[in-house]
Design a protein around this motif. Sequence first.
Motif, PDB file in Angstrom:
ATOM      1  N   GLU A   4       0.808  -1.230   0.000  1.00 22.03           N
ATOM      2  CA  GLU A   4       0.000   0.000   0.000  1.00 22.03           C
ATOM      3  C   GLU A   4       0.840   1.279   0.000  1.00 22.03           C
ATOM      4  N   PHE A   5       2.142   1.159   0.296  1.00 25.01           N
ATOM      5  CA  PHE A   5       3.009   2.340   0.233  1.00 25.01           C
ATOM      6  C   PHE A   5       3.385   2.670  -1.205  1.00 25.01           C
ATOM      7  N   ASN A   6       3.304   1.676  -2.063  1.00 24.49           N
ATOM      8  CA  ASN A   6       3.723   1.863  -3.449  1.00 24.49           C
ATOM      9  C   ASN A   6       2.571   1.786  -4.442  1.00 24.49           C
ATOM     10  N   LEU A   7       1.358   1.958  -3.917  1.00 28.15           N
ATOM     11  CA  LEU A   7       0.182   1.989  -4.776  1.00 28.15           C
ATOM     12  C   LEU A   7      -0.589   3.263  -4.487  1.00 28.15           C
ATOM     13  N   ILE A  63       3.866   2.704  -8.207  1.00 26.41           N
ATOM     14  CA  ILE A  63       5.094   3.521  -8.189  1.00 26.41           C
ATOM     15  C   ILE A  63       6.234   2.711  -7.571  1.00 26.41           C
ATOM     16  N   ASP A  64       7.438   3.286  -7.591  1.00 25.71           N
ATOM     17  CA  ASP A  64       8.588   2.750  -6.847  1.00 25.71           C
ATOM     18  C   ASP A  64       9.166   1.467  -7.469  1.00 25.71           C
ATOM     19  N   PHE A  65      10.117   1.640  -8.397  1.00 29.56           N
ATOM     20  CA  PHE A  65      10.556   0.504  -9.217  1.00 29.56           C
ATOM     21  C   PHE A  65      12.001   0.018  -9.096  1.00 29.56           C
TER      22      PHE A  65
END
Length: 380
Positions: A231-234, A245-247
């Motif tokens: 959930e931190f990267n959505l 995000i965040d790849f």
Amino acid sequence: MGKLNVTVLRYLTREDFRVLTAIEMGMKNHELVPGPLAAAIANLKTGGVHKLLKELCKHKLLSYERGKKYDGYRLTNTGYDYLALKSLTLRGSVSSFGNQIGIGKESNIYVVADEEGTPICLKLHRLGRTCFRNVKSKRDYHGRRHKASWLYLSRISATREFAYMSALYDRGFPVPRPIDFNRHCVLMELVNGWPMTQVHELLDVPQVYDDLMNLIVRLGNSGVIHGDFNEFNLMLTDDGKPILIDFPQMMSTAHENAQFFFDRDVTCVREMFRRKFGYESEDYPKFSDLVREDDLDAEVHCTGYGFTKEMEQDLLQEYGMIDEVENAEEETNDEPPTLVPAEIDECRRQLENEVSYSESKPTQQKSDDAIRRYIESCTQ
Ligand code: ADP
Ligand code: MG
């Protein structure tokens, strides 16, 4: 997140810029760059490098440090930020700076604006600084090994993020539009949506669950795994569509640990839906269901980003995705670097490359002021 040291950067002359860049080049092979090496790389016609080095230290773009066996200069966070932001400004990708909007595990996120004044997102990668983990060593010009530095890790993290984001965006995946990158900085579209961490209600819970699982499968069928699908990267747009995000930690489905990370991503989504929305489904993807339809993983390695297998190893290790490889030899900083002509030539060549572009542009007093004000005002 601490307050940034308030620095008073005056306008940097071309000599300052040259000397700052010389330290960056020297740091590709040494943790600390001794004065004589800095002078040899900077190769100033007028001399006077030591005075400039002292000034750059005063303005906190460099620091002078005592190593175990020798002393030398290193770039500070601010110095590295300055070089990257200067490059991005010179080529017109950024023209003004705004506020910090986020702090991730390995980065700081800011809103900046392009030349049309459109708000965009700036991500500064910050790896390997707070705790100096035992990073796989790499060989330097002297054939010795030394720890991969934060400079190196932050730069390859940003490069890898930009490479994956571009390949994903080109294929129509729901990711921010990549705009530009330099050193440890990535510029991308500012997502207009909510971080999933702040979303506690959904109009159509099963639909979003399906969208996320389909996204994981679509990535897998393209040959990649996100590896930190939580959930931190959505983010979620107003009409309930997820944006990923965040790849930098993404990996190939051909990687030996691929199944583990695929399953972990799937479990993350199931857990999140159970916890946040009380939703459970027996319907979830398995690694064995994947059907290879594309080679996105291979593309990232051949598109001229200069990304090697060794860099990938170092980075995935730093992100805790793979086990640390035993250091064959310990880190150095035992002897002062000697002036190896081949190294100096190589560093000088890279330096000329860096500065010639900036020197071909008219004096950039205005944009330098903007960068200075930005660095002064932001927290990191
Ligand atoms: P990290 O790698 O440090 O975890 P992330 O890329 O996940 O960094 O970004 C951290 C936070 O910044 C995100 O959780 C999100 O809230 C915000 N953020 C990142 N990228 C964007 C973007 N393109 N648009 C809007 N917000 C963003
Ligand atoms: Mg993140």
